[in-house]
Design a protein around this motif. Structure first.
Motif, PDB file in Angstrom:
ATOM      1  N   LYS A   1       0.967   1.190  11.750  1.00  0.00           N
ATOM      2  CA  LYS A   1       1.668   0.880  13.002  1.00  0.00           C
ATOM      3  C   LYS A   1       1.599   2.050  13.982  1.00  0.00           C
ATOM      4  CE  LYS A   1       4.834  -2.447  10.880  1.00  0.00           C
ATOM      5  NZ  LYS A   1       6.227  -2.735  10.458  1.00  0.00           N
TER       6      LYS A   1
ATOM      7  N   ALA B   1      -0.431   2.336  17.860  1.00  0.00           N
ATOM      8  CA  ALA B   1       0.132   2.860  19.114  1.00  0.00           C
ATOM      9  C   ALA B   1      -0.757   3.927  19.733  1.00  0.00           C
ATOM     10  CB  ALA B   1       1.527   3.423  18.860  1.00  0.00           C
TER      11      ALA B   1
ATOM     12  N   GLU C   1      12.301  -3.592   9.179  1.00  0.00           N
ATOM     13  CA  GLU C   1      13.147  -3.178  10.307  1.00  0.00           C
ATOM     14  C   GLU C   1      13.345  -1.662  10.306  1.00  0.00           C
ATOM     15  OE1 GLU C   1      15.987  -7.112  11.061  1.00  0.00           O
ATOM     16  OE2 GLU C   1      16.512  -5.668   9.487  1.00  0.00           O
TER      17      GLU C   1
ATOM     18  N   ASP D   1      10.007  -0.128  11.372  1.00  0.00           N
ATOM     19  CA  ASP D   1       9.765  -0.356  12.797  1.00  0.00           C
ATOM     20  C   ASP D   1      10.602   0.607  13.644  1.00  0.00           C
ATOM     21  OD1 ASP D   1       7.935  -2.345  12.356  1.00  0.00           O
ATOM     22  OD2 ASP D   1       9.344  -4.000  12.650  1.00  0.00           O
ATOM     23  N   ALA D   2      11.844   0.857  13.212  1.00  0.00           N
ATOM     24  CA  ALA D   2      12.697   1.795  13.942  1.00  0.00           C
ATOM     25  C   ALA D   2      12.109   3.204  13.885  1.00  0.00           C
ATOM     26  CB  ALA D   2      14.112   1.778  13.357  1.00  0.00           C
TER      27      ALA D   2
ATOM     28  N   GLN E   1       8.897   3.245  16.179  1.00  0.00           N
ATOM     29  CA  GLN E   1       9.239   3.194  17.602  1.00  0.00           C
ATOM     30  C   GLN E   1       9.753   4.545  18.086  1.00  0.00           C
ATOM     31  OE1 GLN E   1      12.083   0.163  18.669  1.00  0.00           O
ATOM     32  NE2 GLN E   1      12.258   0.856  20.781  1.00  0.00           N
ATOM     33  N   LYS E   2      10.669   5.142  17.328  1.00  0.00           N
ATOM     34  CA  LYS E   2      11.237   6.424  17.739  1.00  0.00           C
ATOM     35  C   LYS E   2      10.187   7.530  17.694  1.00  0.00           C
ATOM     36  CE  LYS E   2      14.361   9.098  19.240  1.00  0.00           C
ATOM     37  NZ  LYS E   2      14.873   8.947  20.616  1.00  0.00           N
TER      38      LYS E   2
ATOM     39  N   VAL F   1       6.907   7.227  18.142  1.00  0.00           N
ATOM     40  CA  VAL F   1       5.993   7.050  19.278  1.00  0.00           C
ATOM     41  C   VAL F   1       6.653   7.559  20.559  1.00  0.00           C
ATOM     42  CG1 VAL F   1       4.789   5.363  20.715  1.00  0.00           C
ATOM     43  CG2 VAL F   1       4.745   5.150  18.215  1.00  0.00           C
ATOM     44  N   GLU F   2       7.912   7.185  20.771  1.00  0.00           N
ATOM     45  CA  GLU F   2       8.632   7.656  21.959  1.00  0.00           C
ATOM     46  C   GLU F   2       8.726   9.173  21.964  1.00  0.00           C
ATOM     47  OE1 GLU F   2      12.399   5.765  21.792  1.00  0.00           O
ATOM     48  OE2 GLU F   2      11.635   3.767  22.323  1.00  0.00           O
TER      49      GLU F   2
END
Length: 490
Positions: A292, A296, A465, A468-469, A472-473, A475-476
């Motif tokens: 994942k 990105a 989940e 994914d959290a 996401q964090k 990548v940010e």
């Protein structure tokens, strides 16, 4: 490699230059083909995958007797002559050359020569559309990806003994232990040679510590073998699917996950992560998270810690991390990395922390999950370094929640201070702490249940989940901090 073996190998015909490009004084060798090549070509051989070739430095790496025997039975001129004799096209690419049936057969010829055996018969060409016997007889890459054999005591005792010795030497002070031994010995044999009580104490002190260490080693060995964590089949399937689609590679020492073609050039700056797995956990278990992240636009390297699956030797991990950064440039992946970050889970996060403190400011970002403990070896200057740090833990992680306030504060004191939003422009480095509500310790990877060294907490969200959290964090964090730094430079 033993110097006497190396001298024999260097004297073989053609071994004064790289077997592939002709560069002088090659320093790297193929364990499978018995040839020498230069640093640049060594990266290309690694890029072929572990099912094709194993690469070692003839000066930096340790070689087994069997591996050295293959090198002595081979030679650059011998290999090239074999390929020419069997009509391997001279204009074939390096990949075509070393993955051909002729090359597969030559590996068997060299292996037989190293054992003093007769060469195997040449393979019969397979009819069109069928796989050759050579291809069928060698272990396929798919099998290597899915293979997770239980560790046996016969295989485990040597590497884990090395791990224990490393742990003791890093944890214990030699003068603290040695001085009392020497003082007691001197008092026994020189000052009071007839003092029976001192003699018995001295003899006891010689016998009991080794017995204690032996018992500790036996107990630890049993725990490490019993509690190794294989990857879920879903993680194995995902890695194999990515390899088939040229989105991942299993190389010697690590797996590499590649961004999709459309994001190789669009991501700016181009990010790379070197990730260290948790203790006893298969590297394949992290394939869902790594895949994942690569989707990105991030190049992800998941290190292999086999056979011990424990990151303990800081010097070795440091050298391997630097080697990975170089090899990415030589593997022909058509991708570059502008910024490298270190990351890890649990004990792997501890190793990433130690390395980041030693490699700062070269490593600008550090991502850790499932960690909340102090770590020996962290540079005291790391707290004031410009490194950006992201710490993510699950709310149901007993390894984190079980820490006292003092232990948590001690861990935080190792890191750059928490960066408040108002101080973001003023502070060079900073730490950000994120709690994933409902997540546990093992939920950052596809393995479990985890029961050692303590039972894991029960997740209140799904594993997907939680991952994914994390993705996401991460990548940010990577792209946002890079954007901030870019604005400051402007």
């Amino acid at each position: 490699m033993d110097p006497s073996d190396l001298a024999i190998i260097r004297d073989l015909p053609g071994n004064d230059k790289c077997v592939d490009c002709g560069a002088l004084n090659p320093q790297w060798g193929s364990v499978c083909f018995g040839v020498l090549f230069c640093l640049s070509c060594s990266g290309k051989h690694r890029g072929l995958g572990v099912h094709v070739d194993f690469v070692r430095s003839v000066t930096l790496d340790e070689w087994t007797t069997d591996q050295s025997d293959i090198m002595k039975a081979g030679g650059n001129d011998k290999c090239n002559a074999f390929f020419e004799e069997h009509n391997l096209p001279s204009d074939s690419t390096l990949k075509e050359r070393y993955t051909s049936d002729i090359a597969n057969h030559y590996k068997k010829v060299v292996a037989a020569a190293a054992k003093g055996e007769a060469p195997p018969p040449a393979p019969t060409p397979a009819p069109a559309g069928e796989k050759s016997a050579e291809g069928e007889s060698s272990m396929s890459l798919e099998k290597i990806v899915r293979l997770d054999e239980p560790m046996t005591y016969s295989k485990a005792y040597a590497p884990y003994l090395g791990f224990l010795i490393t742990f003791l030497t890093q944890s214990l002070s030699v003068p603290t232990i040695g001085i009392p031994y020497v003082a007691l010995g001197i008092s026994t044999y020189f000052i009071a040679p007839d003092h029976e009580f001192l003699r018995q104490v001295w003899l006891t002190s010689l016998v009991l510590p080794p017995l204690f260490l032996l018992g500790l080693y036996a107990f630890a060995l049993r725990m490490y073998i019993k509690n190794r964590q294989p990857a879920f089949k879903s993680a194995q399937n995902l890695l194999w699917e990515r390899i088939q689609n040229d989105r991942a590679k299993r190389l010697e020492g690590y797996d590499i996950y590649l961004p999709p073609p459309e994001k190789k050039e669009s991501a700016s700056p181009k990010q790379g992560i070197i990730f260290f797995p948790g203790a006893l956990v298969s590297q394949t278990a992290y394939s869902p998270v790594a895949a994942k992240l690569s989707d990105a636009g991030i190049l992800v390297v998941v290190m292999s810690l086999e056979p011990t699956r424990i990151a303990m030797d800081v010097s070795s991990c440091h050298k391997r991390a630097l080697l990975v950064m170089y090899e990415v440039l030589t593997l022909g992946l058509d991708i570059s990395v502008d910024e490298w970050s270190l990351a890890g889970h649990s004990a792997g996060a501890t190793m990433a922390l130690v390395l980041a403190s030693k490699m700062a400011p070269g490593i600008g970002k550090l991502i850790m999950c499932g960690i909340a403990r102090d770590s020996f070896g962290v540079s005291p200057n790391f707290k004031t370094s410009p490194t950006q740090v992201l710490i993510m833990n699950g709310s149901e992680d007993p390894f984190v929640q079980g820490k006292t306030k003092e232990q948590w504060q001690e861990f935080q004191n190792l890191l750059p201070p928490v960066k408040e939003e108002k101080d973001a422009k003023a502070a060079k480095g900073g730490s950000e702490y994120v709690t994933i509500e409902g997540g546990n310790h093992s939920g950052f990877a596809h393995y479990g249940p985890q029961t050692y060294p303590r039972p894991d907490g029960v997740r209140k969200i799904t594993m997907e989940e939680q991952q994914d959290a994390f993705v996401q964090k991460t990548v940010e964090f990577l792209f946002a901090t890079s954007a901030e730094q870019g604005k400051k430079k402007d």
